[in-house]
Enzyme design. Structure first.
Site, short mmCIF file in Angstrom:
data_model
loop_
_atom_site.label_atom_id
_atom_site.label_comp_id
_atom_site.label_asym_id
_atom_site.label_seq_id
_atom_site.Cartn_x
_atom_site.Cartn_y
_atom_site.Cartn_z
N ASP A 146 -18.46 2.82 78.71
CA ASP A 146 -17.38 2.21 77.91
C ASP A 146 -17.36 0.68 77.98
O ASP A 146 -16.64 0.08 78.78
CB ASP A 146 -16.01 2.73 78.38
CG ASP A 146 -15.75 4.15 77.96
OD1 ASP A 146 -16.73 4.89 77.77
OD2 ASP A 146 -14.58 4.52 77.84
N GLN A 162 -16.64 -0.34 81.76
CA GLN A 162 -16.00 0.57 82.69
C GLN A 162 -16.92 0.99 83.83
O GLN A 162 -18.13 1.11 83.65
CB GLN A 162 -15.58 1.84 81.96
CG GLN A 162 -14.29 1.71 81.19
CD GLN A 162 -13.10 1.60 82.11
OE1 GLN A 162 -12.86 2.46 82.93
NE2 GLN A 162 -12.38 0.52 81.99
N SER A 197 -10.24 1.87 79.66
CA SER A 197 -10.72 0.87 78.70
C SER A 197 -9.58 0.22 77.93
O SER A 197 -8.45 0.71 77.90
CB SER A 197 -11.70 1.52 77.73
OG SER A 197 -12.83 2.00 78.42
#
Length: 293
Positions: A146, A162, A197
């Protein structure tokens, strides 16, 4: 040695070694127990900063381990163990005694990948800063997923990503091709609270009031906790090098996650977009922390 494996893994706290000078290339030890980075672990501190870390392997077996400390030769250091009560899936995790801690001229553990990776030529990879892991798993150093908001500020592009909601990774570039990964920008507030996120923006007009000096606009990151309802923010006043959690988090409770935030100049306000409860939510704000649907 230290162990939290008594009374149902109840003991918590820290144990810090006396200061010592790093005189050899490796620090070796044995460690067992749970695998919770930053919560049940042993860290090596140089000048008060964590430069190496290790956890157990979800086993009582004491496994030989070591850190390559050649870059810190001649510097003073301390070893510090962290023991916290952590329950995952109904099972508590623990740290099992590590012993002894020695300095040596060779690595006392099975050979594992210890390379340092950076992002080059349109490829983003996740660096391992304090842990040496081969094939890292979810939440562990070296894991990447992410990508979060690419922004440009004062001559540099910033890329966030992430590590499975454990922290936001951070890399910078001046040409969008060659990237330098910085240490993780910020971490979840506590174990398994989650820092999912979201978006990063630069508040050039300091509408949030987060900066004491309008000449130093804050860089602000928006994200969601694991409950997929509490929306939070972190901010930086030094070009993204250090970050703080907003002391009044969450800024609102509204589903679901991954808030997208941008400045809408025609109306002179911020816009946040969320999707949750089978509908899209469009919210506006002039201060970040007073969002209206």
């Amino acid at each position: 040695m230290a162990s939290s494996e008594i009374e149902g893994d109840a003991p918590t706290g820290t144990l810090t070694s006396p200061e010592f000078k790093i005189a050899r290339k490796y620090v070796s030890f044995r460690i067992g127990g749970g695998d919770c980075e930053r919560d049940t672990c042993i860290n090596l501190l140089v000048s008060g900063r964590v430069v190496r870390s290790a956890t157990g392997w979800r086993s009582d077996h004491l496994v030989p381990a070591s850190w390559d400390v050649s870059r810190f030769l001649g510097q003073n250091a301390k070893c510090k163990s962290w023991m916290q009560r952590v329950v995952i899936g109904g099972t508590s995790t623990w740290i099992k005694s590590f012993r002894p801690i020695n300095q040596s001229g060779y690595r006392k553990q099975p050979s594992r990948f210890t390379g340092r990776l950076c992002a080059l030529n349109f490829t983003s990879t996740a660096r391992q800063w304090t842990m040496d892991r081969f094939n890292p798993g979810m939440k562990q150093e070296g894991w990447l997923n992410d990508l979060n908001g690419l922004i440009y500020y004062e001559g540099s592009y910033h890329l966030f990503a992430q590590r499975w909601a454990k922290c936001w990774l951070h890399a910078v570039s001046r040409d969008l091709i060659h990237w330098t990964e910085l240490e993780p920008a910020f971490w979840e507030e506590k174990l398994d609270s989650g820092v999912q996120s979201g978006t990063c923006v630069v508040d050039y007009n300091n509408t949030s009031g987060l900066s004491p000096d309008k000449a130093t606009p804050p860089m602000v990151a928006f994200w969601s906790r694991f409950d997929n309802r509490t929306q939070c923010l972190c901010y930086s006043l030094d070009r993204g090098r250090t970050w703080k959690h907003y002391e009044r988090n969450p800024i609102m409770v509204r589903p679901e996650r991954d808030p997208k935030v941008f400045w809408y100049a025609p109306s002179n306000h911020w816009v946040m977009m969320l999707y949750g409860d089978s509908q899209y939510h469009i919210l506006t704000s002039t201060k970040f922390v007073e969002l209206e649907g």
